[in-house]
Motif scaffolding. Structure first.
Motif, PDB file in Angstrom:
ATOM      1  N   LYS A 137      47.709  63.056  44.594  1.00 18.27           N
ATOM      2  CA  LYS A 137      46.598  62.860  45.540  1.00 18.27           C
ATOM      3  C   LYS A 137      45.397  62.228  44.839  1.00 18.27           C
ATOM      4  O   LYS A 137      44.710  61.374  45.410  1.00 18.27           O
ATOM      5  CB  LYS A 137      46.195  64.197  46.170  1.00 18.27           C
ATOM      6  N   THR A 138      45.157  62.663  43.613  1.00 22.80           N
ATOM      7  CA  THR A 138      44.053  62.086  42.838  1.00 22.80           C
ATOM      8  C   THR A 138      44.292  60.602  42.601  1.00 22.80           C
ATOM      9  O   THR A 138      43.370  59.779  42.689  1.00 22.80           O
ATOM     10  CB  THR A 138      43.914  62.814  41.492  1.00 22.80           C
ATOM     11  N   HIS A 139      45.538  60.257  42.327  1.00 26.13           N
ATOM     12  CA  HIS A 139      45.907  58.856  42.094  1.00 26.13           C
ATOM     13  C   HIS A 139      45.665  58.021  43.356  1.00 26.13           C
ATOM     14  O   HIS A 139      45.061  56.939  43.291  1.00 26.13           O
ATOM     15  CB  HIS A 139      47.374  58.769  41.677  1.00 26.13           C
ATOM     16  N   PHE A 140      46.130  58.527  44.503  1.00 24.57           N
ATOM     17  CA  PHE A 140      45.944  57.798  45.766  1.00 24.57           C
ATOM     18  C   PHE A 140      44.460  57.707  46.142  1.00 24.57           C
ATOM     19  O   PHE A 140      44.003  56.695  46.675  1.00 24.57           O
ATOM     20  CB  PHE A 140      46.730  58.464  46.898  1.00 24.57           C
ATOM     21  N   SER A 141      43.732  58.763  45.853  1.00 28.50           N
ATOM     22  CA  SER A 141      42.294  58.757  46.127  1.00 28.50           C
ATOM     23  C   SER A 141      41.609  57.642  45.348  1.00 28.50           C
ATOM     24  O   SER A 141      40.765  56.906  45.876  1.00 28.50           O
ATOM     25  CB  SER A 141      41.690  60.113  45.743  1.00 28.50           C
ATOM     26  N   SER A 142      41.996  57.488  44.077  1.00 26.93           N
ATOM     27  CA  SER A 142      41.435  56.437  43.236  1.00 26.93           C
ATOM     28  C   SER A 142      41.815  55.051  43.756  1.00 26.93           C
ATOM     29  O   SER A 142      40.992  54.128  43.763  1.00 26.93           O
ATOM     30  CB  SER A 142      41.933  56.620  41.802  1.00 26.93           C
ATOM     31  N   LEU A 143      43.064  54.894  44.201  1.00 28.57           N
ATOM     32  CA  LEU A 143      43.529  53.610  44.737  1.00 28.57           C
ATOM     33  C   LEU A 143      42.755  53.222  45.995  1.00 28.57           C
ATOM     34  O   LEU A 143      42.355  52.071  46.164  1.00 28.57           O
ATOM     35  CB  LEU A 143      45.031  53.689  45.060  1.00 28.57           C
ATOM     36  N   ILE A 144      42.545  54.193  46.888  1.00 24.44           N
ATOM     37  CA  ILE A 144      41.824  53.922  48.143  1.00 24.44           C
ATOM     38  C   ILE A 144      40.401  53.457  47.848  1.00 24.44           C
ATOM     39  O   ILE A 144      39.917  52.486  48.426  1.00 24.44           O
ATOM     40  CB  ILE A 144      41.801  55.181  49.042  1.00 24.44           C
ATOM     41  N   LYS A 145      39.741  54.131  46.923  1.00 26.41           N
ATOM     42  CA  LYS A 145      38.349  53.795  46.594  1.00 26.41           C
ATOM     43  C   LYS A 145      38.211  52.399  45.989  1.00 26.41           C
ATOM     44  O   LYS A 145      37.170  51.756  46.141  1.00 26.41           O
ATOM     45  CB  LYS A 145      37.768  54.833  45.628  1.00 26.41           C
ATOM     46  N   SER A 146      39.265  51.923  45.317  1.00 30.82           N
ATOM     47  CA  SER A 146      39.192  50.610  44.667  1.00 30.82           C
ATOM     48  C   SER A 146      39.725  49.483  45.547  1.00 30.82           C
ATOM     49  O   SER A 146      39.758  48.327  45.126  1.00 30.82           O
ATOM     50  CB  SER A 146      39.983  50.636  43.354  1.00 30.82           C
ATOM     51  N   THR A 147      40.119  49.811  46.775  1.00 31.24           N
ATOM     52  CA  THR A 147      40.686  48.805  47.682  1.00 31.24           C
ATOM     53  C   THR A 147      39.641  47.767  48.080  1.00 31.24           C
ATOM     54  O   THR A 147      38.492  48.100  48.368  1.00 31.24           O
ATOM     55  CB  THR A 147      41.231  49.480  48.956  1.00 31.24           C
ATOM     56  N   GLU A 148      40.049  46.488  48.130  1.00 31.96           N
ATOM     57  CA  GLU A 148      39.129  45.401  48.477  1.00 31.96           C
ATOM     58  C   GLU A 148      39.470  44.723  49.796  1.00 31.96           C
ATOM     59  O   GLU A 148      38.635  44.000  50.346  1.00 31.96           O
ATOM     60  CB  GLU A 148      39.114  44.357  47.355  1.00 31.96           C
ATOM     61  N   THR A 149      40.691  44.922  50.290  1.00 28.76           N
ATOM     62  CA  THR A 149      41.090  44.296  51.553  1.00 28.76           C
ATOM     63  C   THR A 149      41.793  45.303  52.448  1.00 28.76           C
ATOM     64  O   THR A 149      42.347  46.307  51.969  1.00 28.76           O
ATOM     65  CB  THR A 149      42.041  43.104  51.327  1.00 28.76           C
ATOM     66  N   THR A 150      41.796  45.015  53.745  1.00 29.71           N
ATOM     67  CA  THR A 150      42.489  45.892  54.701  1.00 29.71           C
ATOM     68  C   THR A 150      43.992  45.893  54.451  1.00 29.71           C
ATOM     69  O   THR A 150      44.662  46.921  54.626  1.00 29.71           O
ATOM     70  CB  THR A 150      42.200  45.428  56.143  1.00 29.71           C
ATOM     71  N   LEU A 151      44.537  44.753  54.032  1.00 27.00           N
ATOM     72  CA  LEU A 151      45.975  44.671  53.746  1.00 27.00           C
ATOM     73  C   LEU A 151      46.349  45.628  52.625  1.00 27.00           C
ATOM     74  O   LEU A 151      47.356  46.362  52.722  1.00 27.00           O
ATOM     75  CB  LEU A 151      46.347  43.233  53.358  1.00 27.00           C
ATOM     76  N   GLN A 152      45.552  45.662  51.551  1.00 29.43           N
ATOM     77  CA  GLN A 152      45.808  46.602  50.452  1.00 29.43           C
ATOM     78  C   GLN A 152      45.740  48.043  50.950  1.00 29.43           C
ATOM     79  O   GLN A 152      46.570  48.883  50.584  1.00 29.43           O
ATOM     80  CB  GLN A 152      44.790  46.394  49.338  1.00 29.43           C
ATOM     81  N   LEU A 153      44.748  48.302  51.802  1.00 30.44           N
ATOM     82  CA  LEU A 153      44.574  49.657  52.325  1.00 30.44           C
ATOM     83  C   LEU A 153      45.778  50.080  53.167  1.00 30.44           C
ATOM     84  O   LEU A 153      46.242  51.224  53.075  1.00 30.44           O
ATOM     85  CB  LEU A 153      43.294  49.724  53.163  1.00 30.44           C
ATOM     86  N   ARG A 154      46.298  49.163  53.959  1.00 32.17           N
ATOM     87  CA  ARG A 154      47.486  49.467  54.778  1.00 32.17           C
ATOM     88  C   ARG A 154      48.697  49.777  53.890  1.00 32.17           C
ATOM     89  O   ARG A 154      49.495  50.668  54.195  1.00 32.17           O
ATOM     90  CB  ARG A 154      47.803  48.290  55.702  1.00 32.17           C
ATOM     91  N   GLN A 155      48.827  49.041  52.789  1.00 33.25           N
ATOM     92  CA  GLN A 155      49.951  49.273  51.880  1.00 33.25           C
ATOM     93  C   GLN A 155      49.849  50.646  51.228  1.00 33.25           C
ATOM     94  O   GLN A 155      50.853  51.366  51.096  1.00 33.25           O
ATOM     95  CB  GLN A 155      49.982  48.174  50.817  1.00 33.25           C
ATOM     96  N   ILE A 156      48.631  51.020  50.829  1.00 35.46           N
ATOM     97  CA  ILE A 156      48.421  52.346  50.233  1.00 35.46           C
ATOM     98  C   ILE A 156      48.693  53.433  51.269  1.00 35.46           C
ATOM     99  O   ILE A 156      49.336  54.456  50.972  1.00 35.46           O
ATOM    100  CB  ILE A 156      46.980  52.468  49.687  1.00 35.46           C
TER     101      ILE A 156
END
Length: 713
Positions: free
Chosen positions: A49-68
């Motif tokens: 969960k900590t890993h995913f939390s970090s990934l979400i915070k560093s997202t720059e595009t909606t496409l990346q966010l959808r993939q996460i």
């Protein structure tokens, strides 16, 4: 005025109070955590969960966010309130509101944190109605709002102008016990300021504990801004002087308020007193000076800002370019353009439109076109500025072509040909029946009507007027109707213009009747001019234009007794004629002249040069058109009166101080008279120079003894 706290408490019915208290009972300390489920509280201990939390915070595009998000669903982590809240927050920051709403709607447990994240995201993206709706949904779900909920709901309420709901929310805030939270307190004052309820705003401020006042500079800044907004500068000054501490924002807010209320001297005094200035401080000054008509000072402050090494923001650049455009300061505008290039600044929609507008209004339409073509992202503002530029310079063909390009911008040509649905041509009648590229707005049609009016394209202009109404459902404004009157009047179709103005669905104003009056004067229709003048005097008996128009008509046909009668009316009504002035930029410095100007330090040389120009022009066949002088005086005196027009003085000054071959650019506040127009044509031929004159209506390009307007103006 009663205390707002007492007011809300006393006006609450017992039943409502009971309901509210049961609905908003404070949770037990044990139940308060960073989330509503164990998964959120333990998320910090779960590496995945900590890993995913970090990934979400560093997202720059909606496409990346959808993939996460997809990976979160695959790993069955969607029940984590912490991750879901982060997904909503980040999607909102990426302006993907539909996606944020989808995440929220598919969440099974609607916690306080989810509601707060969504309401904040909706508010910050100006979805005020949806923000308020979800706040009400929050109450229906019996989720108690906290101090992080109310500020954004208050902002949405203010954005919607919902005064009553704002008062109700204030009552809820008092009952929930968060009224003295610093963020909530500021938001309450800001809401009342935006709703222009300064009485309530001041009362909330006065009832604030000293702790709130001493800790929150923003509270003071918001209130000062509100006082300035309603024009209460005395109260704003009182608050400013009473502040226990000021930051740069305090100074900027008050200076901005002074500028908006036209108190330039006080604003400049405070600016000079500031020990520390940021880019907002300088932008406030540059923009304020320009908005108040002191364009030369605005440009001076802008370049001073650059000298001290401060980097301007987009608003600073747009304000400076606007100042250049207003006074025709092309050299200053080119310096600003060079600043873009030298510092690697990319043109965005706002700065590109401002740069195109500057070049067009400074008389360099080719540079305007070049910047326009080089701009990758064009919005309706960028297109309309370019169309306006072509129109005011008299290039109606280019204006129409630019409009067509706008209509089909971004359209695949092959698809366009195959569908054959985008355009319908009836002989010379052009109608756009299907929207293909950027949809035109009311401003674009103003530019098109202007282009047609200046070029005598009456039928095409009428077609555009019909297309605006019937094809795009754009309701014409008074400006559109006035341009149609001008279109018909210039072409000498005065009876049609009169019928059109009489059939308008809205009452014609002074400007509309004035357009018809100018046409009557140009075509020497005295009878209609007298009828129209009565309308003008009824509408604005104190307006100098009404009297000047009528005097011009009578003078044109030698009815001097009537001219004198109108002059006496002006004196009796204490009406004065606006003086004519002209700007000209020479060697980077802008010089201004008024009609009959003898204040310039080189006035004697200027008048001698003007005599030389007139003498040479006479040899070319020029004869002073004394019909443009209103008074019944001797011909020689009339010529003297014509000789002092501001644009002629500017021309003489330019010929004295610029090298051969240099283009001369003059900006005038009134419409150029026929005599000055004739002299400019002769001067361009004698000096072998191009003279570009911008008057209140359009541009005149004089070259080789000919004007671009074709004498149709």
């Amino acid at each position: 005025m009663k205390s707002l706290r007492l007011l809300f408490e006393r006006n609450s019915s017992p039943a409502k109070t009971t309901s509210s208290s049961s609905k908003f009972k404070r949770p037990k300390p044990s139940s308060i955590s960073n989330g509503s489920d164990s998964s959120q509280s333990s998320s910090s201990q779960d590496p995945l969960k900590t890993h995913f939390s970090s990934l979400i915070k560093s997202t720059e595009t909606t496409l990346q966010l959808r993939q996460i998000h997809a990976q979160i669903l695959r790993r069955h982590l969607s029940a984590s309130a912490n991750l879901t809240t982060l997904l909503i927050s980040v999607s909102s920051s990426l302006k993907s509101i539909p996606y944020a709403l989808s995440i929220f709607n598919h969440s099974h447990h609607k916690s306080l944190f989810l509601f707060n994240a969504l309401i904040r995201g909706l508010t910050e993206n100006s979805h005020f109605q949806s923000s308020v709706s979800h706040f009400l949904l929050m109450l229906r779900h019996r989720v108690r709002p906290d101090k992080l909920t109310y500020p954004f709901v208050l902002k949405s309420v203010a954005g919607l102008g919902l005064r009553l709901l704002g008062l109700i929310l204030h009552g809820r805030i008092i009952k929930s016990g968060v009224e003295f939270d610093s963020f909530v307190r500021v938001s309450l004052v800001e809401m009342y300021v935006k709703l222009e309820e300064m009485g309530f705003a001041l009362q909330v401020f006065d009832e604030s504990p000293e702790r709130n006042k001493s800790e929150s500079i923003l509270l003071w800044n918001v209130l000062i801004n509100g006082c300035c907004k309603v024009g209460d500068l005395e109260k704003a000054m009182e608050l400013f002087e009473a502040m226990p501490e000021r930051n740069i924002g305090s100074w900027n807010s008050f200076i901005n308020g002074l500028m908006k209320n036209g108190d330039l001297n006080k604003a400049m005094q405070l600016f000079d007193e500031m020990k520390e200035k940021d880019v907002v401080s300088w932008t406030t000054i540059v923009n304020g000076l320009s908005q108040n008509g002191d364009h030369q000072k605005a440009l001076s402050m802008f370049f001073k800002m650059l000298e001290i090494g401060l980097r301007p923001n987009d608003l600073t650049l747009v304000s400076a370019l606007s100042a250049c455009a207003k006074i025709g300061a092309l050299e200053a505008g080119v310096r600003i353009h060079n600043y873009f290039v030298e510092n690697g600044l990319q043109l965005n929609k706002a700065t590109a439109a401002a740069l195109v507008d500057m070049y067009a209004k400074c008389g360099n339409i080719l540079s305007a076109s070049k910047v326009f073509e080089e701009t990758k992202e064009k919005d309706i503002r960028t297109w309309s500025v370019m169309i306006w530029g072509w129109a005011t310079h008299g290039f109606y063909g280019q204006a129409i072509r630019c409009f067509k390009k706008m209509m089909f911008s971004g359209v695949d040509l092959v698809v366009f040909i195959e569908l054959k649905l985008f355009i319908l041509i009836f002989l010379n009648k052009l109608k756009f029946v299907v929207f293909a590229g950027i949809k035109p707005d009311a401003v674009v049609f103003l530019a098109l009507l202007t282009a047609c009016s200046h070029s005598g394209q009456v039928d095409l202009g009428l077609n555009f007027f019909d297309s605006m109404r019937f094809d795009y459902s754009i309701e014409p404004t008074m400006k559109h109707y006035t341009l149609v009157v001008d279109l018909l009047g210039r072409a000498g179709r005065l009876d049609e213009a009169m019928k059109f103005i009489q059939r308008m669905p809205i009452s014609p104003d002074f400007v509309a009747w004035g357009a018809l009056f100018c046409a009557c004067r140009a075509h020497k229709n005295i009878k209609m001019a007298e009828l129209v003048s009565e309308k003008l005097l009824q509408l604005e008996p104190k307006h100098p234009g009404s009297y000047v128009f009528l005097s011009n008509v009578y003078a044109a046909v030698g009815r001097w007794e009537d001219v004198e009668r109108v002059r006496m009316l002006m004196q009796n009504q204490a009406v004065g004629k606006d003086p004519g002035w002209s700007y000209i930029e020479v060697n980077g410095q802008v010089h201004s002249f008024v009609a009959g100007d003898h204040d310039h330090k080189r006035a004697r040389e200027i008048y001698l040069k003007l005599e030389e120009i007139v003498s040479g022009a006479r040899e070319q066949g020029y004869m002073p058109e004394t019909g443009w002088v209103l008074h019944n005086i001797e011909e020689e005196e009339k010529e003297d009166a014509l000789g002092s027009h501001s644009e002629k003085l500017a021309l003489a000054f330019a010929l004295m101080n610029t090298s051969p071959g240099t283009t001369i650019r003059i900006v005038k506040n009134l419409r150029v008279c026929g005599d000055c127009h004739s002299l400019m044509k002769c001067a361009s031929k004698m000096s072998q120079r191009e003279i570009i004159l911008r008057d209140i209506k359009r541009f005149h390009h004089f070259k080789y003894g000919v004007c671009s307007c074709g004498d149709y103006w």
